[in-house]
Enzyme design. Structure first.
Site, mmCIF file in Angstrom:
data_model
loop_
_atom_site.group_PDB
_atom_site.id
_atom_site.type_symbol
_atom_site.label_atom_id
_atom_site.label_comp_id
_atom_site.label_asym_id
_atom_site.label_seq_id
_atom_site.Cartn_x
_atom_site.Cartn_y
_atom_site.Cartn_z
ATOM 1 N N GLN A 202 -29.186 0.255 25.007
ATOM 2 C CA GLN A 202 -28.069 0.752 24.201
ATOM 3 C C GLN A 202 -27.849 -0.228 23.054
ATOM 4 O O GLN A 202 -27.214 -1.266 23.213
ATOM 5 C CB GLN A 202 -26.829 0.878 25.079
ATOM 6 C CG GLN A 202 -27.036 1.717 26.337
ATOM 7 C CD GLN A 202 -27.238 3.197 26.033
ATOM 8 O OE1 GLN A 202 -26.330 3.874 25.560
ATOM 9 N NE2 GLN A 202 -28.426 3.709 26.324
ATOM 10 N N GLY A 243 -17.636 8.009 26.170
ATOM 11 C CA GLY A 243 -19.063 7.783 26.360
ATOM 12 C C GLY A 243 -19.783 7.400 25.083
ATOM 13 O O GLY A 243 -19.238 7.460 23.970
ATOM 14 N N HIS A 244 -21.056 7.030 25.252
ATOM 15 C CA HIS A 244 -21.830 6.548 24.102
ATOM 16 C C HIS A 244 -22.067 7.650 23.072
ATOM 17 O O HIS A 244 -22.209 8.817 23.389
ATOM 18 C CB HIS A 244 -23.155 5.913 24.547
ATOM 19 C CG HIS A 244 -24.075 6.821 25.295
ATOM 20 N ND1 HIS A 244 -25.301 6.416 25.733
ATOM 21 C CD2 HIS A 244 -23.962 8.110 25.695
ATOM 22 C CE1 HIS A 244 -25.905 7.411 26.350
ATOM 23 N NE2 HIS A 244 -25.105 8.439 26.342
ATOM 24 N N ASN A 245 -22.061 7.218 21.797
ATOM 25 C CA ASN A 245 -22.326 8.074 20.644
ATOM 26 C C ASN A 245 -21.277 9.156 20.420
ATOM 27 O O ASN A 245 -21.507 10.107 19.676
ATOM 28 C CB ASN A 245 -23.716 8.718 20.739
ATOM 29 C CG ASN A 245 -24.823 7.696 20.734
ATOM 30 O OD1 ASN A 245 -25.425 7.414 21.768
ATOM 31 N ND2 ASN A 245 -25.078 7.092 19.584
ATOM 32 N N SER A 263 -21.928 11.669 23.293
ATOM 33 C CA SER A 263 -22.314 12.469 22.127
ATOM 34 C C SER A 263 -21.389 13.636 21.836
ATOM 35 O O SER A 263 -21.745 14.535 21.074
ATOM 36 C CB SER A 263 -23.760 12.981 22.278
ATOM 37 O OG SER A 263 -24.666 11.903 22.376
#
Length: 350
Positions: A202, A243-245, A263
């Protein structure tokens, strides 16, 4: 420490009905306010309580003022939005007694030689600031905080004790991050090969705008390749997971325990009630309002109010309803068969 009512109105606006020289010392609810307090009426259902309040002055709308003016002995501040006026007045009174942490770095803090800490910033006991990090003017880094390599903390931003702000992440001006929050932890990214999970590095950042509030024990994952984005004015309550992105639009607010999977792209001026869930890779338009406990499982492309949960019921009634729901596919087939039979008979008779 108090202030004249007239001075408060000069600062915050509104129309004063009463003695401008009246000294007030703070703000309190209708039922608790004493003779030196200001209170506010933002719900017309509480007009009777307002008439009984001992407050020195009330913040009211024009409509409520017309109702209570004859029966209320104290002063009134008439404004178009009493609740917002209350918030600004509360900020003002809090500032009168606030203890401003002194500028400087505590002797027990560990600050890398290459870090840049503004002279007006405060760095508390046992804080750690790694190489290349930048701490802006007037920023407050509470006791036990960790600021990672090349991270940036904007001017006037406050981190309460024990915040973790990982490498390369950034937050703008006037932000607030409460204790236990973790910004920039690894996103949950793995590839599966024959049942074995392979970690995906990441390497993105978390980029946070100005005037953002982040609650206690909230976590925001760094992006996998691109960045996780939190725009200006976003308000996140306690124990939220981003969460990521993800991309959270400006002035969106989320109540406690909301979860947003990776995302997801959420628009501006949205609200999410407590424990609402958003699945990954969805798009949510501007000005969408999601009710508490709702599960967002598809993109929402039109603004409005959305709710997705079954109404609370007694357990026995819920079990009966659940049994009916399980049988819906079979019931649908029976109805289709019945419709075909009726149609066939009708055609034969004609």
């Amino acid at each position: 420490m108090g202030t004249r009512l007239g001075a408060l109105v000069e600062r915050l606006g509104g129309q004063l009905m009463g003695d401008a020289n009246l000294e007030v010392t703070g703000i309190a609810p209708l039922t608790d306010a004493g003779v030196s307090h200001i209170s506010f009426l933002s719900n017309s259902k509480l007009r009777a309580q307002a008439l009984q309040s001992q407050a020195a002055a009330l913040i009211v709308s024009a409509a409520d003022d017309a109702y209570i003016a004859a029966g209320y002995a104290g002063a009134r501040i008439v404004t178009h939005n009493p609740y917002v006026y209350f918030a600004r007045a509360a900020q003002y009174f809090a500032a009168l007694t606030a203890i401003v942490p002194p500028a400087g770095v505590h002797a027990t803090a560990v600050v890398a030689d290459s870090a840049q800490v503004a002279a007006s910033a405060h760095v508390g006991p046992r804080a750690v600031i790694e190489d290349g990090a930048v701490i802006g003017e007037g920023a407050v880094i509470g006791a036990g905080c960790f600021i990672g390599r090349e991270a940036v903390i904007g001017d006037g931003t406050q981190l309460f004790a024990n915040v973790t702000f990982h490498a390369y992440c950034q937050i703008g001006a006037r932000g607030i991050i409460h204790s236990g929050a973790v910004i920039g932890t690894d996103g949950f990214g793995f590839a599966n090969e024959g049942g074995v999970y392979i970690k995906i590095p990441q390497t993105g950042r978390v980029m946070i705008g100005d005037d953002v509030d982040i609650g206690a024990n909230t976590t925001i994952d760094r992006g996998a390749l691109a960045d996780t984005i939190i725009e200006d004015g976003v308000k996140l309550d306690n124990q939220i997971q981003i969460g990521h992105n993800c991309h959270i639009g400006a002035h969106t607010a989320m109540a406690g325990c909301v979860g947003v999977a990776g995302s997801a792209k959420i628009g501006k001026y949205c609200t999410f009630g407590g424990a609402a869930m958003v699945l990954g890779h969805l798009t949510i338009a501007d000005k969408v309002h999601v009710g508490s406990g709702s599960m967002v499982s598809r993109s929402i492309l039109e603004s409005g109010q959305y709710t997705g949960f079954y109404p609370l019921a007694k357990n026995a009634d819920w079990e009966k309803s659940a049994a009916i729901v399980r049988n819906l596919p079979a019931m649908r087939e029976k109805i289709r068969t019945l419709e075909k039979t009726i149609k066939t008979r009708t055609e034969d008779e004609s």
